[in-house]
Design a protein around this motif. Structure first.
Motif, short mmCIF file in Angstrom:
data_model
loop_
_atom_site.label_atom_id
_atom_site.label_comp_id
_atom_site.label_asym_id
_atom_site.label_seq_id
_atom_site.Cartn_x
_atom_site.Cartn_y
_atom_site.Cartn_z
N ALA A 11 45.32 35.07 49.75
CA ALA A 11 44.60 33.76 50.28
C ALA A 11 43.47 33.17 49.32
O ALA A 11 43.31 31.94 49.58
CB ALA A 11 43.96 33.97 51.64
N THR A 12 42.80 34.16 48.45
CA THR A 12 41.74 33.25 47.71
C THR A 12 42.13 32.85 46.53
O THR A 12 41.25 32.00 46.02
CB THR A 12 40.63 34.47 47.45
N VAL A 13 43.19 33.01 46.12
CA VAL A 13 43.71 32.39 44.79
C VAL A 13 43.97 30.94 45.07
O VAL A 13 44.53 30.42 45.90
CB VAL A 13 45.05 33.01 44.39
N VAL A 14 43.27 30.02 44.19
CA VAL A 14 43.52 28.61 44.14
C VAL A 14 44.34 28.08 42.71
O VAL A 14 44.67 26.97 42.96
CB VAL A 14 41.96 27.87 44.34
N SER A 15 44.33 28.84 41.87
CA SER A 15 45.19 28.63 40.67
C SER A 15 45.57 29.68 39.92
O SER A 15 45.18 30.80 39.99
CB SER A 15 44.34 27.72 39.66
N VAL A 16 46.86 29.55 39.32
CA VAL A 16 47.31 30.45 38.46
C VAL A 16 47.86 29.86 37.13
O VAL A 16 48.52 28.84 37.09
CB VAL A 16 48.79 30.76 39.38
N GLY A 19 49.62 32.57 31.58
CA GLY A 19 48.70 33.45 30.35
C GLY A 19 47.56 34.08 30.96
O GLY A 19 47.41 35.25 30.43
N ALA A 20 46.77 33.47 31.56
CA ALA A 20 45.35 33.80 31.94
C ALA A 20 45.33 34.58 33.07
O ALA A 20 44.60 35.57 33.41
CB ALA A 20 44.52 32.86 31.85
N GLY A 21 46.18 34.44 34.31
CA GLY A 21 46.16 35.10 35.50
C GLY A 21 45.95 34.09 36.61
O GLY A 21 46.05 33.00 36.66
N LYS A 29 38.58 35.60 38.21
CA LYS A 29 39.86 36.21 38.19
C LYS A 29 40.10 37.16 39.53
O LYS A 29 39.25 38.06 39.61
CB LYS A 29 40.06 37.10 36.83
N VAL A 30 41.45 37.05 40.11
CA VAL A 30 41.56 37.92 41.17
C VAL A 30 42.72 38.83 40.35
O VAL A 30 43.76 38.25 39.75
CB VAL A 30 42.34 37.00 42.19
#
Length: 85
Positions: A11-16, A19-21, A29-30
């Motif tokens: 739920a905390t991820v806002v961008s993927v 190459g970087a995660g 970084k999550v």
């Protein structure tokens, strides 16, 4: 990377970035468990599968005309049973 799975599981991820995660709103970084991401099954996948499997509207109307309501219901039910919710 399965972006949809990552967003659903974290739920905390806002961008993927492939190459970087994955990152939260502050740019941190999550850590992602790729086994969980790869095992994730989209709970709405059945919708697209059903849409592709249903007969076209003209074919459904033809089935209604020639086979009646019971034949139409049987065809629709078969698709729903093949791709359950």
């Amino acid at each position: 990377m399965n972006h949809q799975a990552i967003y659903a599981l974290y739920a905390t991820v806002v961008s993927v970035d492939d190459g970087a995660g994955a990152f939260d709103a502050q740019g941190n970084k999550v850590e992602i468990d790729m086994a969980a991401v790869n095992a994730w099954v989209n709970p709405n996948a059945y919708k697209a599968q059903r849409a592709a499997a249903y007969p076209s509207i003209p074919d459904q109307l033809d089935l209604l005309y020639h086979g009646g309501m019971d034949a139409w219901k049987a065809a629709i039910t078969a698709v729903k049973e093949e791709f359950p919710k």
